[in-house]
Design a protein around this motif. Sequence first.
Motif, PDB file in Angstrom:
ATOM      1  N   GLN A   1       0.788  -1.150   0.275  1.00 17.74           N
ATOM      2  CA  GLN A   1      -0.316   0.132   0.331  1.00 17.74           C
ATOM      3  C   GLN A   1       0.805   1.319  -0.118  1.00 17.74           C
ATOM      4  N   VAL A   2       0.766   2.885  -0.735  1.00 14.18           N
ATOM      5  CA  VAL A   2       1.530   3.389  -0.703  1.00 14.18           C
ATOM      6  C   VAL A   2       1.019   4.478   0.063  1.00 14.18           C
ATOM      7  N   ASN A   3       0.158   4.559   1.136  1.00 13.39           N
ATOM      8  CA  ASN A   3      -0.036   5.710   1.904  1.00 13.39           C
ATOM      9  C   ASN A   3      -0.622   4.745   3.595  1.00 13.39           C
ATOM     10  N   PRO A   4       1.495   4.639   3.777  1.00 10.31           N
ATOM     11  CA  PRO A   4       1.367   3.909   5.263  1.00 10.31           C
ATOM     12  C   PRO A   4       0.417   4.398   6.070  1.00 10.31           C
ATOM     13  N   VAL A   5       0.531   5.619   6.361  1.00  9.26           N
ATOM     14  CA  VAL A   5      -0.476   6.115   7.193  1.00  9.26           C
ATOM     15  C   VAL A   5      -1.995   5.560   8.110  1.00  9.26           C
ATOM     16  N   GLN A   6      -2.434   6.049   5.990  1.00  8.76           N
ATOM     17  CA  GLN A   6      -3.752   6.124   6.125  1.00  8.76           C
ATOM     18  C   GLN A   6      -4.052   4.364   6.088  1.00  8.76           C
ATOM     19  N   THR A   7      -2.604   3.694   6.347  1.00 10.84           N
ATOM     20  CA  THR A   7      -2.559   1.478   5.363  1.00 10.84           C
ATOM     21  C   THR A   7      -3.455   1.443   7.136  1.00 10.84           C
ATOM     22  N   GLU A   8      -2.767   2.405   7.337  1.00  8.77           N
ATOM     23  CA  GLU A   8      -3.099   1.430   9.357  1.00  8.77           C
ATOM     24  C   GLU A   8      -4.075   1.772  10.211  1.00  8.77           C
ATOM     25  N   LYS A   9      -5.235   3.044   8.810  1.00 10.25           N
ATOM     26  CA  LYS A   9      -5.785   3.440   9.656  1.00 10.25           C
ATOM     27  C   LYS A   9      -7.528   2.638   8.976  1.00 10.25           C
ATOM     28  N   LEU A  10      -6.934   2.205   7.738  1.00  8.21           N
ATOM     29  CA  LEU A  10      -8.017   1.491   6.863  1.00  8.21           C
ATOM     30  C   LEU A  10      -8.175  -0.412   7.471  1.00  8.21           C
ATOM     31  N   TYR A  11      -6.552  -0.821   7.873  1.00  7.50           N
ATOM     32  CA  TYR A  11      -6.319  -2.185   8.090  1.00  7.50           C
ATOM     33  C   TYR A  11      -7.012  -1.763   9.464  1.00  7.50           C
ATOM     34  N   LYS A  12      -6.740  -1.133  10.466  1.00  8.45           N
ATOM     35  CA  LYS A  12      -7.764  -0.753  11.467  1.00  8.45           C
ATOM     36  C   LYS A  12      -8.877  -0.994  11.859  1.00  8.45           C
ATOM     37  N   TYR A  13      -9.671  -0.367  10.774  1.00 10.42           N
ATOM     38  CA  TYR A  13     -11.062  -0.277  10.538  1.00 10.42           C
ATOM     39  C   TYR A  13     -11.549  -1.482   9.943  1.00 10.42           C
ATOM     40  N   ALA A  14     -10.467  -2.641   9.071  1.00  7.99           N
ATOM     41  CA  ALA A  14     -10.965  -4.076   8.191  1.00  7.99           C
ATOM     42  C   ALA A  14     -10.512  -5.131   9.678  1.00  7.99           C
ATOM     43  N   LEU A  15      -9.901  -4.510  10.761  1.00  9.95           N
ATOM     44  CA  LEU A  15     -10.477  -5.829  11.767  1.00  9.95           C
ATOM     45  C   LEU A  15     -11.645  -5.137  12.387  1.00  9.95           C
ATOM     46  N   GLU A  16     -11.399  -4.186  12.853  1.00 11.13           N
ATOM     47  CA  GLU A  16     -12.574  -4.213  14.128  1.00 11.13           C
ATOM     48  C   GLU A  16     -14.083  -4.310  13.077  1.00 11.13           C
ATOM     49  N   TYR A  17     -13.750  -4.463  11.821  1.00 10.57           N
ATOM     50  CA  TYR A  17     -14.933  -4.907  11.516  1.00 10.57           C
ATOM     51  C   TYR A  17     -15.294  -6.445  11.392  1.00 10.57           C
ATOM     52  N   ALA A  18     -14.038  -6.954  11.403  1.00 13.38           N
ATOM     53  CA  ALA A  18     -14.227  -8.725  11.231  1.00 13.38           C
ATOM     54  C   ALA A  18     -13.944  -9.041  12.370  1.00 13.38           C
ATOM     55  N   GLY A  19     -14.253  -8.255  14.054  1.00 10.63           N
ATOM     56  CA  GLY A  19     -15.271  -8.519  15.080  1.00 10.63           C
ATOM     57  C   GLY A  19     -14.288  -9.792  15.735  1.00 10.63           C
ATOM     58  N   LEU A  20     -13.396 -10.389  15.377  1.00 13.85           N
ATOM     59  CA  LEU A  20     -12.563 -10.841  16.212  1.00 13.85           C
ATOM     60  C   LEU A  20     -12.083 -11.234  17.665  1.00 13.85           C
ATOM     61  N   THR A  21     -12.132 -12.486  18.079  1.00 13.98           N
ATOM     62  CA  THR A  21     -12.290 -12.800  19.717  1.00 13.98           C
ATOM     63  C   THR A  21     -11.326 -14.135  19.793  1.00 13.98           C
ATOM     64  N   GLY A  22     -10.404 -14.277  18.340  1.00 17.09           N
ATOM     65  CA  GLY A  22      -8.944 -15.552  18.251  1.00 17.09           C
ATOM     66  C   GLY A  22      -9.492 -16.841  18.081  1.00 17.09           C
ATOM     67  N   GLU A  23     -11.180 -16.855  17.518  1.00 11.75           N
ATOM     68  CA  GLU A  23     -11.852 -18.632  17.798  1.00 11.75           C
ATOM     69  C   GLU A  23     -12.067 -18.277  16.290  1.00 11.75           C
ATOM     70  N   GLU A  24     -12.013 -18.220  15.490  1.00 14.01           N
ATOM     71  CA  GLU A  24     -12.134 -17.229  14.186  1.00 14.01           C
ATOM     72  C   GLU A  24     -11.134 -17.790  12.770  1.00 14.01           C
ATOM     73  N   THR A  25     -11.966 -18.460  12.480  1.00  9.16           N
ATOM     74  CA  THR A  25     -11.123 -19.002  10.678  1.00  9.16           C
ATOM     75  C   THR A  25     -11.995 -17.535  10.093  1.00  9.16           C
TER      76      THR A  25
END
Length: 466
Positions: free
Chosen positions: A286-310
């Motif tokens: 990804q070319v914009n590292p500052v925004q990529t981190e934010k983008l991935y944080k949203y993706a991670l938050e939306y994924a709603g992971l608890t440690g049990e997921e595939t």
Amino acid sequence: MKKNDTAVVKIEDIGINGEGIGKADGYTLFIKDTVMGDLVEVKVMKAKKNYGYAKLLRVIEPSKNRVEAKCLVAKQCGGCQIQEMDYQEQLQFKQKKVIGNLERIGGFAPEVLEKITQPVCGMDEPFHYRNKAQFPVGTDKDGKAVTGFYAGRTHQIIPNTDCALGVSQNQQILEEILSIMNENHIPAYNEQDCSGLVRHILIRYGFTTKEIMVCFVINGDNLPCADKFVDKLSQIEGMRSITFSKNKENTNVIMGKEIEVLWGDGYITDYIGNVKYQISPLSFYQVNPVQTEKLYKYALEYAGLTGEETVWDLYCGIGTISLFLAQKAKQVYGVEIVPQAIEDAKQNAELNDMKNAEFFVGKAEEILPAYYENYAKEHPGQQAHADVIVVDPPRKGCEEALLETMVKMQPDRIVYVSCDSATLARDLKYLCGEGYALEKVQVVDQFPNTVHTECVTLLQRSRGKK
Ligand code: SAH
């Protein structure tokens, strides 16, 4: 209106390529370099039956959203389209573009979208954000080598070593390279007759590690005066890798297939959040590292992971999202079409000592359906299931064969990351017709001063409802 007519126009809208739109006597004109709210004098360059294209002659009354471009060649250069638009206005323009496509193409109701669309996520400092630049090299009218970016829709180089979107280090690197080329008569590549040598200069910079790489793309087998280039460039603070890549094809593809190291390593390292990545000149990153981190944080938050997921991460590139997710999931599977990227992904998993990420090379629309069918064969009476599926396709979006299998795997959540809201809207419409509901839309500005938009959306399975 006809060609060469002039008119005074109030800009009332912005087109998808960032051009202003206004009317002269009821006739619609598209005018580059104008901003919504400007009153301008224009000259018609091309007149069609119902609309035309005009050139800006003069701004009569500037819009309150017009700002001075930071870059001296902003108008000529095709890299930025909307540098003269106030940044907050740019963000609203992008938000509106995404919502508009979701309404028109996706068929989502405006009142639903209003509830689920989050405030757009912009940058504090919307310049010098790119960690990668590929500068074409050409020759000016005096025979000197120059670099810059192409003018819009052409391959004419607008000379500039100080791009306002790139890191400040680019300038020194490019100027050292050009001066060695000019002193030693090393020719730039000429696209017209495929003659000359130096085609592009790739520069990458790790924002966290401050490591730099330079890669020369050449139309030949060797880089003359390699020692002179290495001598100068290796002194630049942070320099870690100087390489070249042969590309002798008559093509618009920039990089060659392989990399040869002149000095240092063949890669640099960088971090997104806590995850470390090794990046070669050929890797997608990804070319914009500052925004990529934010983008991935949203993706991670939306994924709603608890440690049990595939979790499946489709179109995973070098596994950036996969590894981000693997920190919180039980198991992550990544799928990507470029073999070299999967090699990088595997290496990155190892580098971070992550054992719960597995990667497959191939088309997502083939790998996932094949996995699903094989699973059914090997486990009679059962079907493959995913808890979460993340997709981040290129602009053309997902193939229907893939969407179909995704639905069959009944993930609770689908996180769709998209760089083209038109194909996103089309695919969301399909998924929402198959038992999913759109829960969140988040636009993240990865490309300030350009018209490109990126967004991440969350879909939730509404059980039993089809
Ligand atoms: N998620 C990654 C990369 C996203 S870019 C990241 O955030 O870094 C989209 C990726 O999809 C590219 O790496 C591209 O090579 C890959 N790709 C394109 N078509 C594909 C297909 N049909 N199947 C799988 N991957 C594909």
